[in-house]
Design a protein around this motif. Structure first.
Motif, short mmCIF file in Angstrom:
data_model
loop_
_atom_site.label_atom_id
_atom_site.label_comp_id
_atom_site.label_asym_id
_atom_site.label_seq_id
_atom_site.Cartn_x
_atom_site.Cartn_y
_atom_site.Cartn_z
N LEU B 125 81.46 75.61 16.19
CA LEU B 125 80.43 75.15 15.25
C LEU B 125 80.83 75.46 13.82
O LEU B 125 80.61 74.64 12.91
CB LEU B 125 79.09 75.83 15.59
N LEU B 126 81.43 76.64 13.63
CA LEU B 126 81.88 77.01 12.29
C LEU B 126 82.95 76.02 11.79
O LEU B 126 82.93 75.61 10.63
CB LEU B 126 82.44 78.43 12.29
N GLY B 127 83.86 75.66 12.70
CA GLY B 127 84.91 74.69 12.35
C GLY B 127 84.29 73.37 11.91
O GLY B 127 84.73 72.76 10.92
N ALA B 128 83.26 72.94 12.64
CA ALA B 128 82.58 71.69 12.28
C ALA B 128 81.95 71.81 10.89
O ALA B 128 82.06 70.91 10.06
CB ALA B 128 81.51 71.37 13.32
N LEU B 129 81.31 72.95 10.65
CA LEU B 129 80.68 73.16 9.35
C LEU B 129 81.71 73.21 8.23
O LEU B 129 81.50 72.64 7.15
CB LEU B 129 79.88 74.47 9.37
N GLY B 134 83.40 71.91 3.40
CA GLY B 134 84.46 72.35 2.50
C GLY B 134 84.39 73.85 2.28
O GLY B 134 84.03 74.61 3.16
N SER B 135 84.72 74.26 1.12
CA SER B 135 84.91 75.70 0.87
C SER B 135 83.62 76.45 0.55
O SER B 135 83.66 77.64 0.28
CB SER B 135 85.88 75.89 -0.29
N TYR B 136 82.49 75.79 0.59
CA TYR B 136 81.25 76.46 0.17
C TYR B 136 80.86 77.65 1.06
O TYR B 136 80.13 78.53 0.65
CB TYR B 136 80.09 75.47 0.14
N LEU B 137 81.33 77.62 2.31
CA LEU B 137 80.88 78.66 3.24
C LEU B 137 81.79 79.89 3.27
O LEU B 137 81.52 80.82 4.00
CB LEU B 137 80.78 78.10 4.66
N THR B 138 82.88 79.86 2.48
CA THR B 138 83.80 80.99 2.53
C THR B 138 83.12 82.25 1.98
O THR B 138 82.55 82.23 0.90
CB THR B 138 85.06 80.70 1.69
N LEU B 139 83.19 83.33 2.74
CA LEU B 139 82.59 84.59 2.30
C LEU B 139 83.46 85.19 1.20
O LEU B 139 84.68 85.20 1.32
CB LEU B 139 82.53 85.58 3.46
N MET B 214 93.34 79.91 9.56
CA MET B 214 92.99 78.74 10.37
C MET B 214 91.70 78.09 9.84
O MET B 214 91.57 76.86 9.84
CB MET B 214 92.82 79.17 11.84
N MET B 215 90.77 78.93 9.37
CA MET B 215 89.55 78.39 8.78
C MET B 215 89.88 77.58 7.53
O MET B 215 89.26 76.53 7.26
CB MET B 215 88.57 79.53 8.44
N ALA B 216 90.85 78.09 6.76
CA ALA B 216 91.27 77.35 5.56
C ALA B 216 91.85 75.99 5.96
O ALA B 216 91.60 74.98 5.29
CB ALA B 216 92.30 78.16 4.79
N THR B 217 92.60 75.99 7.08
CA THR B 217 93.15 74.72 7.57
C THR B 217 92.03 73.79 8.00
O THR B 217 92.09 72.58 7.74
CB THR B 217 94.10 74.98 8.76
N THR B 221 90.82 69.82 6.68
CA THR B 221 90.77 68.60 7.48
C THR B 221 89.74 67.62 6.93
O THR B 221 89.88 66.41 7.08
CB THR B 221 90.39 68.90 8.95
N GLY B 222 88.70 68.15 6.29
CA GLY B 222 87.67 67.29 5.71
C GLY B 222 86.90 66.48 6.75
O GLY B 222 86.30 65.46 6.43
N SER B 223 86.93 66.94 7.99
CA SER B 223 86.22 66.22 9.05
C SER B 223 85.56 67.22 9.97
O SER B 223 86.20 68.19 10.42
CB SER B 223 87.22 65.35 9.83
N ALA B 224 84.29 67.01 10.25
CA ALA B 224 83.56 67.94 11.11
C ALA B 224 84.16 67.98 12.51
O ALA B 224 84.34 69.05 13.09
CB ALA B 224 82.08 67.54 11.18
N VAL B 225 84.51 66.82 13.04
CA VAL B 225 85.05 66.75 14.40
C VAL B 225 86.42 67.44 14.46
O VAL B 225 86.68 68.26 15.35
CB VAL B 225 85.18 65.28 14.85
N MET B 226 87.27 67.15 13.48
CA MET B 226 88.61 67.74 13.49
C MET B 226 88.54 69.25 13.23
O MET B 226 89.26 70.04 13.85
CB MET B 226 89.46 67.04 12.41
#
Lengths: 70, 411
Positions: B125-129, B134-139, B214-217, B221-226
């Protein structure tokens, strides 16, 4: 219905409290059980005509703990 | 008549298996095979990206995450182990004497599986978000530091609770609200499902360095599914390492029931202190164990040398000056070199951060006092302008997990 507090000195975690509370489902005459690991005690509300203190202590022992009336 | 009973596996075999497995994993880390790369080329196919993510998880990701998130897993297992211990004590107390009274723990697989399943779902789910937002969720490093300190205190408190040091530590054990426990009890058979699931979900707040990369990667991706697929593949890759090490550890513990409770408490305590220390590093505290050690080592080496030797030592310890007069800090997979940089006081200078096939969390470079944070490229040089600092002051730097540290001493 009466409410009694039992000391349960052997509780080691909050799962123990949850386990003791599951006696609500298996002991006849019990209305509600609130067990607390923080206070090492169990408050039980029950029908004294259908359940005795000894039966409660025995049921608690079956779960793996000692119970003493507070 | 003949009771069908599984013959217990010899503990020695389990220990050997565990040792061999850990040795292989450590060798994989030490030799950094090419498969550790998480630099997924934009032109590569989707499938190959996922395969690389999975391999990264199964090699470096698993152990790296276990080092960071192992405490949460240990905490979730601790509850199960404590309960097993009590149940076993109850069975023994009923006078059923049997020659095969050795405790057999078959319950550890369930909480480990639940923990990993929750982790897998949370990271997917985090990957999808991440892919979507984008980068808004980075702690930020500071918020992560606060989180790590809080988790560290929680774990140390729990370790002390398990040692029964003082009744006050019982409050470190979270008692879920009554309506939740009742709901769980009536909807699930056991009562031990909530803790590992909850703690598994919590792991998204303390990602290890490899996971962060990996989260940065996934962000890129710019895609929720990817993004979801990438994090799923990676987390799935980390799961076997988590499972096998945790399972072998608890199964081994079953053979040594009497001592295992204390062992778990010690592990939780150590992991708690490590997490706490990481959090202190992240806020740049000079009181963290690593920073204290660095300072003492630097002071010790200065005391043992004559003034002329001290200058030579400082030069030898310092990096080669860069052509622009700045200093060079090598960012390697195993940390920062040199660990202590010496810089002139009262003057601005440029710090050149040099990476060369660096994939560990050392890449996530943080200078807490300057509020500087940057994910460095895996290979290249990043320049940081360090403003003038007073004589005798120290700037601490660290990776974003507080695992690798170093300092700049101004003289």
């Amino acid at each position: 219905m009466i409410k009694k507090t039992f000391k349960i000195p052997d509780m080691t975690c909050s799962n123990c409290a949850m386990k003791l509370e599951s006696l609500e489902d298996s002991l006849d005459g019990v209305k509600e059980i609130n067990a607390s690991y923080h206070r090492l005690e169990m408050v039980i509300e029950y029908d004294e005509t259908r359940l005795t203190d000894d039966q409660i202590v025995a049921a608690v022992k079956k779960k793996g703990y000692r119970a003493e009336i507070a | 008549m003949s009771k069908k009973q599984n013959k217990p596996i010899d503990p020695v075999v389990i220990v050997m298996l565990g040792v061999v497995f850990v040795a292989i994993a450590v060798a994989m880390i030490a030799f950094q095979p090419d498969s550790n790369s998480i630099n997924i080329a934009p032109g590569s196919g989707t499938m190959s990206q996922l395969v690389v993510a999975f391999i990264t998880g199964i090699t470096t990701g698993g152990l790296s995450c276990l080092a960071v998130q192992g405490g949460l897993l240990a905490s979730s297992l601790a509850h199960q182990i404590e309960q097993d211990y009590v149940e076993h004590a109850a069975r023994s107390g009923h006078g059923k004497k049997s020659k095969t009274s050795a405790p057999v723990r078959s319950n550890s697989a369930l909480p480990i599986s639940l923990f990993l399943l929750a982790k897998l779902i949370a990271y997917t789910l985090l990957g999808a978000l991440l892919g979507w937002l984008g980068s808004y969720l980075t702690l930020s490093p500071m918020s992560r530091a606060v989180l790590m300190i809080a988790i560290g205190i929680f774990m140390v408190g729990n370790g002390l609770r398990m040692f029964n040091v003082h009744p006050i530590f019982r409050y470190f054990s979270i008692e879920p609200p009554k309506f939740i426990t009742r709901y769980i009890r009536r909807t699930a058979k056991g009562t031990d499902t909530a803790t590992p699931i909850f703690l598994g979900l919590l792991t998204i707040f303390i990602p290890c360095g490899v996971t962060q990369a990996m989260m940065a990667t996934a962000l890129g991706t710019g895609s929720a599914v990817m993004g979801a697929a990438l994090m799923f593949a990676f987390t799935l890759g980390t799961s076997p390492v988590f499972f096998v090490i945790a399972y072998l550890t608890t199964e081994l513990g079953a053979k040594l029931e009497k001592f295992f409770m204390r062992f778990v408490a010690v592990v939780v305590l150590i992991l708690g202190f490590v997490t706490l220390d990481g959090g202190l590093n992240l806020i740049g505290s000079p009181l963290s164990f690593q920073n204290l050690t660095l300072r003492l080592a630097a002071q010790g080496s200065a005391l043992n040398l004559s003034p002329s030797e001290s200058i030579v030592s400082a030069q030898a310890d310092s990096p080669q000056p860069a052509t622009d007069g700045g200093l060079i800090l090598e960012v390697q997979n195993s940390g920062y070199f040199p660990k202590t940089l010496k810089a002139p006081a009262g003057k601005d200078f440029t710090l050149n951060l040099v990476t060369d096939n660096t994939y560990s969390c050392a890449r996530d470079f943080v200078i807490p006092a300057l509020n500087f944070y940057e994910l460095l490229p895996d290979t290249g040089t990043v320049q940081v302008n360090i403003p003038a600092q007073p004589k005798g002051s120290t700037l601490f730097f660290t990776c974003s997990m507080g695992m690798y540290t170093g300092q700049i001493v101004f003289e």
